[in-house]
Motif scaffolding. Structure first.
Motif, PDB file in Angstrom:
ATOM      1  N   HIS A 182      -8.256  11.308  -3.520  1.00 18.87           N
ATOM      2  CA  HIS A 182      -7.148  11.499  -2.584  1.00 18.87           C
ATOM      3  C   HIS A 182      -7.178  12.907  -1.998  1.00 18.87           C
ATOM      4  O   HIS A 182      -6.905  13.095  -0.809  1.00 18.87           O
ATOM      5  CB  HIS A 182      -5.812  11.255  -3.286  1.00 18.87           C
ATOM      6  CG  HIS A 182      -5.254   9.892  -3.065  1.00 18.87           C
ATOM      7  ND1 HIS A 182      -5.816   8.760  -3.625  1.00 18.87           N
ATOM      8  CD2 HIS A 182      -4.197   9.460  -2.336  1.00 18.87           C
ATOM      9  CE1 HIS A 182      -5.117   7.695  -3.252  1.00 18.87           C
ATOM     10  NE2 HIS A 182      -4.127   8.094  -2.468  1.00 18.87           N
ATOM     11  N   HIS A 234      -5.039   4.226  -6.020  1.00 21.60           N
ATOM     12  CA  HIS A 234      -3.923   4.794  -6.778  1.00 21.60           C
ATOM     13  C   HIS A 234      -4.080   4.460  -8.260  1.00 21.60           C
ATOM     14  O   HIS A 234      -3.927   5.329  -9.133  1.00 21.60           O
ATOM     15  CB  HIS A 234      -2.592   4.235  -6.275  1.00 21.60           C
ATOM     16  CG  HIS A 234      -2.119   4.860  -5.011  1.00 21.60           C
ATOM     17  ND1 HIS A 234      -1.104   4.332  -4.246  1.00 21.60           N
ATOM     18  CD2 HIS A 234      -2.515   5.986  -4.359  1.00 21.60           C
ATOM     19  CE1 HIS A 234      -0.893   5.096  -3.194  1.00 21.60           C
ATOM     20  NE2 HIS A 234      -1.746   6.101  -3.235  1.00 21.60           N
ATOM     21  N   ASN A 260      -6.821  -2.020   4.298  1.00 17.29           N
ATOM     22  CA  ASN A 260      -6.718  -0.583   4.052  1.00 17.29           C
ATOM     23  C   ASN A 260      -5.598  -0.235   3.079  1.00 17.29           C
ATOM     24  O   ASN A 260      -5.756   0.651   2.236  1.00 17.29           O
ATOM     25  CB  ASN A 260      -6.526   0.164   5.374  1.00 17.29           C
ATOM     26  CG  ASN A 260      -7.823   0.314   6.143  1.00 17.29           C
ATOM     27  OD1 ASN A 260      -8.878   0.543   5.553  1.00 17.29           O
ATOM     28  ND2 ASN A 260      -7.765   0.174   7.458  1.00 17.29           N
ATOM     29  N   THR A 261      -4.479  -0.939   3.184  1.00 18.39           N
ATOM     30  CA  THR A 261      -3.395  -0.660   2.240  1.00 18.39           C
ATOM     31  C   THR A 261      -3.742  -1.178   0.847  1.00 18.39           C
ATOM     32  O   THR A 261      -3.402  -0.548  -0.161  1.00 18.39           O
ATOM     33  CB  THR A 261      -2.068  -1.271   2.724  1.00 18.39           C
ATOM     34  OG1 THR A 261      -2.249  -2.667   2.997  1.00 18.39           O
ATOM     35  CG2 THR A 261      -1.574  -0.575   3.979  1.00 18.39           C
ATOM     36  N   GLY A 321       0.833  -1.188   0.000  1.00 17.98           N
ATOM     37  CA  GLY A 321       0.000   0.000   0.000  1.00 17.98           C
ATOM     38  C   GLY A 321       0.867   1.238   0.000  1.00 17.98           C
ATOM     39  O   GLY A 321       2.036   1.180   0.386  1.00 17.98           O
ATOM     40  N   THR A 322       0.355   2.330  -0.451  1.00 21.86           N
ATOM     41  CA  THR A 322       0.941   3.677  -0.533  1.00 21.86           C
ATOM     42  C   THR A 322       1.829   3.872  -1.748  1.00 21.86           C
ATOM     43  O   THR A 322       1.830   4.936  -2.333  1.00 21.86           O
ATOM     44  CB  THR A 322       1.740   4.100   0.723  1.00 21.86           C
ATOM     45  OG1 THR A 322       3.043   3.552   0.699  1.00 21.86           O
ATOM     46  CG2 THR A 322       1.020   3.709   1.991  1.00 21.86           C
ATOM     47  N   HIS A 366      -5.735   5.834   5.931  1.00 16.40           N
ATOM     48  CA  HIS A 366      -5.843   6.465   4.615  1.00 16.40           C
ATOM     49  C   HIS A 366      -6.752   5.679   3.674  1.00 16.40           C
ATOM     50  O   HIS A 366      -7.635   6.241   3.020  1.00 16.40           O
ATOM     51  CB  HIS A 366      -4.440   6.601   4.023  1.00 16.40           C
ATOM     52  CG  HIS A 366      -4.393   7.210   2.667  1.00 16.40           C
ATOM     53  ND1 HIS A 366      -5.005   8.406   2.349  1.00 16.40           N
ATOM     54  CD2 HIS A 366      -3.796   6.784   1.522  1.00 16.40           C
ATOM     55  CE1 HIS A 366      -4.786   8.691   1.078  1.00 16.40           C
ATOM     56  NE2 HIS A 366      -4.064   7.722   0.552  1.00 16.40           N
ATOM     57  N   GLY A 367      -6.558   4.367   3.613  1.00 16.29           N
ATOM     58  CA  GLY A 367      -7.377   3.551   2.722  1.00 16.29           C
ATOM     59  C   GLY A 367      -8.854   3.638   3.052  1.00 16.29           C
ATOM     60  O   GLY A 367      -9.708   3.664   2.157  1.00 16.29           O
ATOM     61  N   ASP A 397      -5.845   1.320  -0.812  1.00 19.15           N
ATOM     62  CA  ASP A 397      -5.017   2.428  -1.289  1.00 19.15           C
ATOM     63  C   ASP A 397      -4.397   2.103  -2.646  1.00 19.15           C
ATOM     64  O   ASP A 397      -4.371   2.944  -3.556  1.00 19.15           O
ATOM     65  CB  ASP A 397      -3.928   2.727  -0.260  1.00 19.15           C
ATOM     66  CG  ASP A 397      -3.256   4.076  -0.483  1.00 19.15           C
ATOM     67  OD1 ASP A 397      -3.836   4.923  -1.188  1.00 19.15           O
ATOM     68  OD2 ASP A 397      -2.160   4.279   0.064  1.00 19.15           O
TER      69      ASP A 397
END
Length: 390
Positions: A268, A203, A195-196, A146-147, A282-283, A199
């Motif tokens: 985002h 993305h 959650n990741t 993630g990220t 975040h996710g 994300d």
């Protein structure tokens, strides 16, 4: 075909067992590293001790700090800048998820250029990033899918006083080397995996429906979407499924490359202020906003959104392009429901009286994402999306 430019300056070492190359990596980058990571998981799993041992074998001295929060704060960055200077560290390592890597990038930037991290955030005297003379070398060791921070030039830092969570970007923030070893991800808890993984999905989606999209970013974004749809549910069912973990790690890397070159859009842009105000994952913020965002923007580019609907696995053979584009939000909702991502903004602690401040924060700190959205959006549009997502 429009003209475009791309560059991937990070040396990515990918695959199971790739962490074992850290000794040689560290040896060629510097002599003393500041390593920042989260508050417990890396030590509990033994990964931190293993990383330090490998670095020591490469004759690298390591200063360890385990104080990174899930949303790294400005005060922490400034404290670590002081520590890095006092210890005369010549490179910085981020070990963990996006928070650790983002923290490492911010520390490396400020050590090399002076001041405090607030100087580089929106409203700061160096927010335009002009005159930046580089950063300390950065090594990213990713332990979550993630990220995408391991291959981007971005860092996201939260200001606990203003509750803003802006991103900063500069080419000097690309990691010198990134190690992506899926074996390090097997112990990641289900909630973080979800959650990741969300994300990663966003993305890829946002890079695909961004004004910055190119044939280069499309190639990465489409493959990342496919990998997430086929593998995220597998790692949620069985976190030890190393093949699925590897494919999610690859999806994350691909999506990270896509957003570095194509950018993220208003999802985002609106999600970051939610995290800043509620300290939510975040996710989770992206999942709560995504469906309403697509409902409000699908008519900004019929062809792109119709194609997105298909990429998300929704059958469109009997639909017109306009009908298919309008179904993009339905397709996304089905994907999110299938992985149990059914939270609302209310579940994250957002109340109706927070919406106006969230809108203002979005336009103040994340305007770049709003501008990359294929449909022009104003404050009333964002307010409506936030309200529909409660």
């Amino acid at each position: 075909m429009n003209k475009f430019q791309f560059s991937i300056p990070t040396d990515v070492i990918f695959g199971c067992g790739s962490l074992n190359r850290l000794s040689k990596v560290g040896k060629r980058i510097g002599k003393k590293a500041l390593l920042v990571t989260g508050k417990s998981s890396m030590r509990k799993t033994g990964i931190l001790d293993r990383v330090v041992k490998l670095l020591n074998e490469g004759s690298v001295e390591v200063v360890v700090n385990e104080g990174v929060d899930p949303n790294p704060k400005t005060n922490y960055i400034n404290d670590m800048v002081t520590l890095a200077k006092e210890e005369k560290c010549d490179f910085v390592i981020g070990l963990g998820g996006g928070s650790s890597m983002d923290a490492a990038k911010a520390i490396a930037l400020v050590v090399a250029n002076g001041g405090i991290i607030e100087d580089y955030l929106p409203g700061g005297e160096r927010a335009n990033m002009r005159g930046i003379k580089g950063a300390l070398p950065i090594v990213a060791i990713s332990t979550t899918a993630g990220t995408g921070s391991e291959v981007t030039m971005f860092s996201v830092i939260t200001n606990p006083i203003t509750k803003e969570k802006p991103g900063i970007g500069h080419r000097c923030l690309y990691p010198k080397v990134s190690i992506v070893d899926p074996e390090l991800m097997v112990s990641v808890p289900k909630s973080i995996t979800k959650n990741t993984g969300i994300d990663v999905l966003f993305h890829a989606i946002e890079a695909y429906i961004s004004k910055g999209a190119t044939p280069f970013t499309d190639m990465y974004a489409k493959e990342a979407i496919s990998l997430v749809l086929n593998n995220l549910h597998k790692v949620l069912e069985d976190g030890t499924n190393i093949e699925a973990r590897e494919k999610m790690a690859w999806a994350n890397t691909l999506a990270g490359i896509a957003i570095t070159h194509g950018g993220t859009i208003g999802i985002h842009g609106m999600g970051h202020p939610v995290s800043g105000h509620t300290n939510s994952a975040h996710g989770a913020t992206l999942a709560t906003l995504g469906v309403a965002f697509l409902e409000e923007t699908w008519d900004g580019h019929i062809d792109r959104y119709a194609s997105l609907t298909e990429l998300l696995g929704f059958h469109t053979s009997n639909l017109s392009k306009e009908e298919a584009a309008a179904k993009s939000s339905v397709a996304l909702k089905e994907v999110l429901n299938n992985i149990g991502a059914t939270e609302t903004l209310s579940d994250l602690g957002v109340t109706k009286d927070m919406i106006d401040p969230l809108v203002k924060d979005t336009f103040r700190t994340m305007i770049g994402c709003i501008k990359l959205t294929l449909k022009e959006l104003n404050e009333e549009d964002l307010k409506r999306i936030y309200e529909k997502s409660l």
